[in-house]
Design a protein around this motif. Structure first.
Motif, short mmCIF file in Angstrom:
data_model
loop_
_atom_site.label_atom_id
_atom_site.label_comp_id
_atom_site.label_asym_id
_atom_site.label_seq_id
_atom_site.Cartn_x
_atom_site.Cartn_y
_atom_site.Cartn_z
N LEU A 1 -12.42 0.45 3.05
CA LEU A 1 -11.56 1.60 3.37
C LEU A 1 -12.15 2.88 2.81
N SER A 2 -12.03 3.97 3.56
CA SER A 2 -12.48 5.27 3.05
C SER A 2 -11.50 5.77 1.99
N LYS A 3 -11.94 6.72 1.18
CA LYS A 3 -11.08 7.26 0.12
C LYS A 3 -9.86 7.96 0.70
N GLU A 4 -10.02 8.54 1.89
CA GLU A 4 -8.90 9.25 2.51
C GLU A 4 -7.84 8.29 3.04
N GLU A 5 -8.26 7.17 3.62
CA GLU A 5 -7.29 6.27 4.23
C GLU A 5 -6.78 5.21 3.26
N ALA A 6 -7.44 5.02 2.12
CA ALA A 6 -7.10 3.92 1.21
C ALA A 6 -5.64 3.93 0.76
N PRO A 7 -5.07 5.07 0.28
CA PRO A 7 -3.68 5.00 -0.20
C PRO A 7 -2.70 4.51 0.86
N GLU A 8 -2.82 5.05 2.10
CA GLU A 8 -1.88 4.66 3.14
C GLU A 8 -2.11 3.23 3.60
N VAL A 9 -3.37 2.82 3.76
CA VAL A 9 -3.63 1.45 4.22
C VAL A 9 -3.24 0.43 3.15
N LEU A 10 -3.53 0.72 1.88
CA LEU A 10 -3.10 -0.18 0.81
C LEU A 10 -1.58 -0.29 0.76
N GLY A 11 -0.90 0.84 1.00
CA GLY A 11 0.55 0.79 1.10
C GLY A 11 0.99 -0.05 2.29
N LYS A 12 0.26 0.06 3.40
CA LYS A 12 0.57 -0.74 4.58
C LYS A 12 0.42 -2.23 4.28
N LEU A 13 -0.61 -2.60 3.53
CA LEU A 13 -0.81 -4.01 3.18
C LEU A 13 0.35 -4.53 2.33
#
Length: 398
Positions: free
Chosen positions: A129-141
């Motif tokens: 995951l890129s640094k920009e998308e990581a917070p939202e994608v980790l939240g999605k997981l």
């Protein structure tokens, strides 16, 4: 430069992460939800026994740093699938061994798989995951895992209340269901290649010290919730296995609804503010556990406590921003070991304290949350390589 990974059609790394996020809720959440009632009703555990069991459960977490050595012989993705096999099989056979020794053995198997998996999942997620998308994608997981947990706890409630199944068969069914999902993933998805070669040795860097400290303290916070908050519900307030299952249903409903939003919140306000909010809340939650006398109020504290777990992903995104990309795999293992240095000690020692003063256990939890709060205040507003720790004196001098 963050690497991006492509799969064939729908067989992408992100979907792979989503699907593996289903397995642990089905298997481990079942183990956790039933455990307190199972050990009390069928294995006659005391507070000291449950403390011993939970300390043994944390030993594989303490040894998570060994993952980097296993990676000399097997790729991360394959190692992750093998770890999930250990987890699911360990859960499936738990109900067949209702004794202290039997539970220690099945727990060790399950926990070894669980902790290696969590180490590898963190490493691969931060690589893919890129640094920009990581917070939202980790939240999605987290949200996906919460939805899987909701379905799992609904099934647990039906099996326990409507079909009156014994613990043995409930463990077997949930463990094998998780194993079936694992087999599907293993035969369906290709192996994704990493563009950044990971260090295959232990990495301890002085500039990561704040991340290490935050991780160390989070191990203690997690034990207060996992071990003693649940035990309080059963021992003091007489919650049944079905009651605990309903409580977990509420917990994961909140996570499903809010985890992705929490990920966005962290991306917007930054890791420092998110973690400060978490630790201030935990100070109050732990103090509440120490004095609560109403079962309903204890349940409310339990739900709020669980919701704070989603904010902990701010530690991962903080590390991603300050770290060398080649350090992800090695540091994930080191971080889990650091996290479990105190996690191995807390359950058994606090279990002994529990025998004389359950309230003191939770008051000590508030003290730990205070220490975590002081550490969170040292996170810079914009973490990056070379800007790992803020100068608190500079901020207060303004």
């Amino acid at each position: 430069m963050q690497a991006h990974y492509q799969g064939k059609g729908w067989k992408t790394p992100e979907l792979f992460l989503v699907l593996i996020s289903i397995i642990v809720p089905v298997a481990f959440s079942s183990w956790q939800a039933l455990l307190n009632n199972f050990v009390i009703e069928e294995a006659s555990f005391t507070g000291a026994d449950i403390g011993l069991l939970q300390s043994v459960r944390e030993i594989p977490g303490f040894l998570a740093f060994t993952a980097v050595f296993v990676l000399l012989f097997i790729r991360e993705q394959r190692f992750m699938l093998l770890s999930l096999a250990m987890l699911t099989i360990g859960v499936a056979i738990t109900g067949f061994f209702p004794s202290v020794f039997g539970l220690l053995m099945t727990t060790l198997l399950m926990s070894t798989g669980f902790h290696y998996f969590e180490t590898l999942k963190q490493s691969l997620s931060l690589q893919w995951l890129s640094k920009e998308e990581a917070p939202e994608v980790l939240g999605k997981l987290i949200s996906v895992g919460a939805l899987a947990s909701l379905c799992t706890y609904g099934a647990l409630w039906l099996m326990l209340e409507q079909f009156e199944m014994s613990f043995k068969w409930v463990y077997l069914i949930t463990g094998m269901a998780a194993f079936a999902v694992l087999v599907f993933i293993a035969v369906t998805f290709p192996e994704f290649k990493s563009e950044t070669v990971q260090n295959k040795k232990l990495v301890l860097r002085k500039r990561y010290w704040l991340y290490y400290a935050l991780t160390f303290m989070s191990g203690a916070r997690r034990q207060i919730f996992i071990v003693f908050a649940g035990f309080l519900m059963v021992e003091k307030f007489g919650y049944s296995a079905a009651d605990i299952t309903l409580l977990f249903l509420i917990n994961y409903l909140f996570n499903w609804l809010f985890a992705k939003k929490i990920g966005r919140f962290i991306g917007k306000v930054g890791e420092r503010k998110a973690l400060v909010f978490e630790y201030v809340g935990l100070i109050g939650v732990f103090a509440g556990y120490a004095v609560v006398e109403q079962a309903e109020m204890a349940a409310a504290l339990y739900v709020v406590d669980h919701l704070f777990f989603a904010l902990a992903l701010a530690m991962k995104t903080y590390f991603q921003k300050i770290a060398d990309p080649a350090d992800m795999a090695s540091t994930a293992g080191v971080a889990f070991t650091i996290n479990h240095l105190i996690a191995v000690v807390v359950p058994v020692t606090f279990g002994i304290i529990w025998l004389t003063s359950p309230s003191l256990v939770f008051l000590l939890g508030s003290v730990m949350a205070c220490i975590s709060l002081s550490l969170a205040l040292l996170i810079p507003a914009e973490p990056a390589e070379g800007n790992e720790v803020a100068n608190p004196f500079k901020r207060f001098a303004r």
